[in-house]
Scaffold this active site. Structure first.
Site, short mmCIF file in Angstrom:
data_model
loop_
_atom_site.label_atom_id
_atom_site.label_comp_id
_atom_site.label_asym_id
_atom_site.label_seq_id
_atom_site.Cartn_x
_atom_site.Cartn_y
_atom_site.Cartn_z
N TYR A 71 -43.59 -19.58 -17.12
CA TYR A 71 -43.81 -18.41 -17.96
C TYR A 71 -42.93 -17.23 -17.57
CZ TYR A 71 -48.05 -20.95 -19.26
OH TYR A 71 -48.93 -21.90 -19.70
N THR A 72 -42.57 -17.12 -16.32
CA THR A 72 -41.82 -15.95 -15.86
C THR A 72 -40.32 -16.18 -15.97
OG1 THR A 72 -41.83 -16.71 -13.56
CG2 THR A 72 -43.65 -15.31 -14.27
#
EC number: 5.6.2.2
Length: 905
Positions: A123-124
């Site tokens: 996600y990052t």
């Protein structure tokens, strides 16, 4: 087992194998995992992440990339370990509350100061921070060595050519085998200034470096208390630095205040801090908090602590400092790898190692650039010769069958180089010149000539060719100067450091509070007069003196305590919030505490059990509390005088009780049927007055007692007591040098006149009818002390201390007060001044405060006057004096209810 397989076995001693294997493992952890390199300040995993992102072009000017891709590249190429370890390292480098200069620019959830974990790597997104490029800049110029990766398919740098001392700027922490490192972050500008100072003077003292490196600069801000820990860390490589969060006190109306915490110490979990404060409030270790909430947001930390009405915020704040991690310590261990070996280094050694490394980097870079410039100049020299002989060059090319033949012909031919001979010498290209001073083209030059475009034959291109060659020669000259002059090399080193400082340095976040803070937190406490009340049940409290109003003698008083019937007040004294106190217990222990640490209450409050304040043992209780002078020099010149109920006394040095452990210290040994009555500070030239409940008193000089060093001694006999009698008070008086005859003569003067003389009023010695001279009378008047005696039935009197003759210790004493059934037994004896106020407390908790000027001065052998009207069954249990204060002066309208003039009995 076959003979072949057994022949491959080598017998070894298991002890030797364990030693070798464990040492190999330990060194592997130390060198390849847990300890940073002093040169770039990075551990292998961090170095591999930065280098991998650089190789992939994931720079600050490029778009973000998924963190999972970065982790995959690092794990596949350089770091064959778990992806979680790599991602955790990546996350920490992106946290602005972990690194002073984050090396990774993260987008997404990268955790928080509350200990929240970062979002999953899928996600990052991440990219190199702008400052990270300064760690890898010039890495492609052969500045550092490269080693094969774990499978030999790639090469990775052994160290990054860091342009700033990252070890100090971002710090590091790690636990290896048998050792650990814990280096705090620092301010980039200060560290670079220190490097410049070291470059200018390699013999600079560490203390001189401390002039610019003030101390660690934590990304969370906060404060550092004192410089002793900083000095120790910078001088020895080890030290303990006290960190304290930053808090503000705000008035929120209605006599209420709030504490706002805006910065917390480095590496402290904010959520856990809030939980700890709430836990301490629940356990009543922190008192006065009515509400607690975390109002932190993206703009910063804000912990809101609302206080109860009339609570002193400074006290609550100090309790929070003492009981939570709002004040904690950072243990510095400046351990790093130097030349491949772990070493604890001081500040100068770390800076010296970095500067030495940068010298090597700049030298290697200069050699690389020099070689590149010479290679380019070599080609340009060939092109210059070719342009000067272009007709012959063209003829040779046209006459050749192919390019290879043309190249060989160009190389075989000798060319005149007189016009470029100075250039050849500057370039130091000996390969072009033969013994006759003519030039032969090298293969590289011949190839460049064949690839030269026809446009280079124009006049403009010829001039540009010459200009390029001159520029290269200038560069080569500069490179040679750098390599030939360490001074020039260091100038470049400083220039590059200053450029980094100008681009990335930020103001200091962490302030340093100078001074010693072992016992100085009371500096935050407002100075205020407090009434300290102790009960028989072991409860103690402090109440602002302004809470009590003054009354005249004979008043009915006001409710001072709200207690159960079985609890009564046993001791009252007045002191400042900064007053140090010694607590003496029934078993002979002594404890130390400052007055502001006592629980704040109101006149009707019960207080708090002392067992919850002091580490008292089972069946131990406090019998005496001794307030001390606030001035340390004044305390150092004092002795302590102990007095017991059985009449024993002991003189000790106050210095013996200067440093007390938290669990107390043995003060005196007591017999089972004896108890400690009083402990007071005294000086060599003073006198001691012991008084008993039966109205006897004994006065003797302090100097007549030797100082007893043993804290386990029960002392010597101070006063011989009658059956059923006991000592109830010990008073310290001024020493006197006048004779008994002079004192008797002086006492024949009416006390009203003596008081006028003490105030400086004029008088006629002859009218007094005494044989004393005027100076003698004035001196005695100025030195006169008055002894107040109070009985359990509310009677009291003041008598001159001159009326108590000086005797040897061990006697039965003289009459102090004529007691009877009406007066009751004596409960208090003490010296008083004319502007003092008297505070009496009864067993029912009733309290009265009156000025002593209304209490008559009588002879020693009298019964006194009524000070306090008592109800049936009511007894005076405690007597204390209050010096005149601003509060009492402001309260000029005294209550007149129930006032009655009492008569002398």
């Amino acid at each position: 087992m076959t003979d072949k397989s057994s022949s491959n076995l080598v017998p070894v001693n298991i002890e030797d194998e364990m030693k070798v294997s464990y040492l190999d493992y330990a060194m592997s952890v130390i060198v390849s995992r847990a300890i940073p390199d002093v040169r770039d300040g990075l551990k292998p995993v961090h170095r591999r992440i930065i280098y991998s992102m650089h190789e992939a072009g994931n720079h600050a000017s490029k778009p973000y990339r998924k963190s999972a891709r970065i982790v995959g590249d690092v794990m596949g190429k350089y770091h064959p370990h778990g992806d979680s370890a790599i991602y955790d390292a990546l996350v920490r480098m992106a946290q602005d509350f972990s690194l002073r200069l984050p090396l990774v620019d993260g987008q997404g959830n990268f955790g928080s100061m509350d200990g929240d974990a970062a979002a999953a790597m899928r996600y990052t997104e991440s990219r190199m921070a702008k400052v990270s490029y300064k760690l890898v800049e010039d890495i492609d110029k052969e500045t550092v060595s490269f080693n094969p990766n774990y499978d030999g398919s790639e090469e990775e740098p052994s160290v990054l050519p860091a342009m700033f001392p990252n070890l100090l700027v971002n710090g590091s922490g790690g636990i290896a085998v048998g050792m650990a490192t814990n280096i705090p972050p620092h301010n980039l500008g200060e560290v670079i200034d220190a490097c410049c100072l070291y470059i200018d003077n390699n013999d600079i003292e560490i203390l001189d470096l401390l002039e610019v490196v003030k101390g660690p600069d934590f990304p969370t801000g906060s404060m550092i208390l004192g410089i002793s820990g900083i000095r120790s860390a910078y001088l020895t490589g080890r030290g303990s630095i006290i960190m304290r969060g930053r808090a503000e006190i705000e008035n929120i109306g209605n006599n209420r205040q709030a504490i706002i915490i805006t910065e917390i110490p480095y590496m402290v979990n904010k959520a856990r801090l809030v939980e700890k404060i709430a836990e301490m409030v629940k356990e009543k270790r922190i008192e006065g908090i009515s509400d607690l909430r975390d109002e932190s947001n993206k703009n910063g930390v804000r912990i809101f602590i609302e206080l109860k009405k009339d609570v002193v915020a400074e006290v609550v704040l100090n309790q929070i400092y003492a009981c939570t991690q709002l004040q904690t310590s950072f243990g510095v261990i400046m351990l790093a790898l130097k030349d491949g070996l772990p070493k604890v280094m001081n500040l100068k050694e770390v800076i010296a190692a970095f500067v030495s490394f940068r010298e090597v980097v700049i030298t290697n870079r200069t050699i690389y650039l020099l070689n590149k410039a010479r290679d380019r100049a070599h080609i340009l020299l060939g092109l210059t010769i070719a342009v000067s002989n272009i007709d012959e060059i063209i003829r040779i090319i046209k006459a050749s069958n192919d390019s290879n033949a043309a190249k060989q012909e160009l190389m075989a031919r000798q060319w005149e180089a007189l016009n470029i001979l100075p250039l050849v010498k500057l370039v130091d290209d000996k390969a072009m010149l033969n013994e006759q001073g003519k030039c032969n083209f090298t293969e590289v030059q011949a190839k460049a000539i064949l690839e030269m475009r026809l446009q280079r034959l124009t006049a403009m291109e010829k001039n540009k060719l010459e200009e390029d060659l001159k520029n290269l020669i200038t560069e080569i000259t500069e490179y040679l100067n750098i390599l030939g002059s360490r001074t020039r090399l260091l100038e470049i080193l400083k220039e590059e450091l200053i450029k980094v400082k100008e681009e990335f340095a930020t103001p200091r976040l962490t302030s340093i509070e100078f001074g010693e803070f072992d016992q100085d937190i009371e500096d935050l406490i407002q100075r205020e007069e407090m009434v300290v009340t102790v009960t028989l049940g072991g409860y103690i409290k402090r109440v602002p003196l302004s809470s009590y109003r003054a009354q005249k003698r004979g008043g009915k008083g006001r409710s001072g305590l709200s207690m159960r019937d079985e609890d009564i007040t046993t001791q009252v004294f007045v002191g400042s919030t900064h007053t140090p106190m010694l607590f003496f217990s029934n078993i002979g222990q002594v404890y130390s505490l400052k007055l502001y640490k006592l629980p704040l209450s109101n006149p009707q409050g019960k207080g708090r059990p002392m067992v919850n304040i002091l580490p008292l043992k089972a069946n131990e209780h406090i019998t005496n509390i001794m307030p001390l002078p606030e001035n340390q020099d004044e305390r150092d010149n004092l002795n302590i005088m102990f007095a017991t109920a059985k009449g024993n006394i002991r003189r000790s040095d106050l210095l013996d009780f200067k440093k007390l452990q938290s669990n107390g210290k043995i003060a005196i040994r007591l017999d089972e049927d004896d108890k400690l009555i009083d402990v007071k500070p005294c000086k060599e030239d003073e006198h001691i007055l012991l008084a008993t409940k039966a109205g006897k008193a004994l006065r003797f000089p302090v100097e007549s007692l030797r100082v007893i060093k043993s804290r386990t001694s029960d002392g010597v006999r101070g006063m011989k007591l009658a059956k059923e009698d006991s000592v109830i008070s010990m008073t310290v008086l001024k020493g006197i040098s006048s004779t008994k005859e002079d004192r008797d003569a002086y006492l024949s003067v009416p006390w009203e006149q003596r008081l006028e003389i003490a105030k400086g009023e004029a008088f006629n010695p002859e009218e007094l009818g005494v044989s004393l001279t005027a100076p003698a009378i004035v001196e005695m008047a100025n030195s006169e002390e008055f002894i107040l005696t109070v009985t359990e039935n509310g009677f009291g009197k003041r008598s001159s201390a001159y009326g108590y003759r000086i005797t040897d210790r061990g006697g039965s004493g003289i009459i102090n007060m004529d007691i009877n059934d009406k007066t009751g037994l004596v409960v208090g004896v003490m010296p008083v001044k004319m502007d003092d106020e008297l505070m009496l407390i009864t067993n029912s908790g009733k309290l009265i405060r009156c000025k002593l000027e209304s209490v008559r001065i009588t002879g020693r052998n009298t019964s006194g006057v009524i000070l306090f009207k008592l109800d049936d069954g009511e007894k005076v249990v405690s007597v204390s004096l209050i010096a005149e204060t601003a509060e009492s002066e402001e309260d000029s309208e005294l209550e007149e209810e129930g006032l009655e003039q009492s008569e002398e009995v």
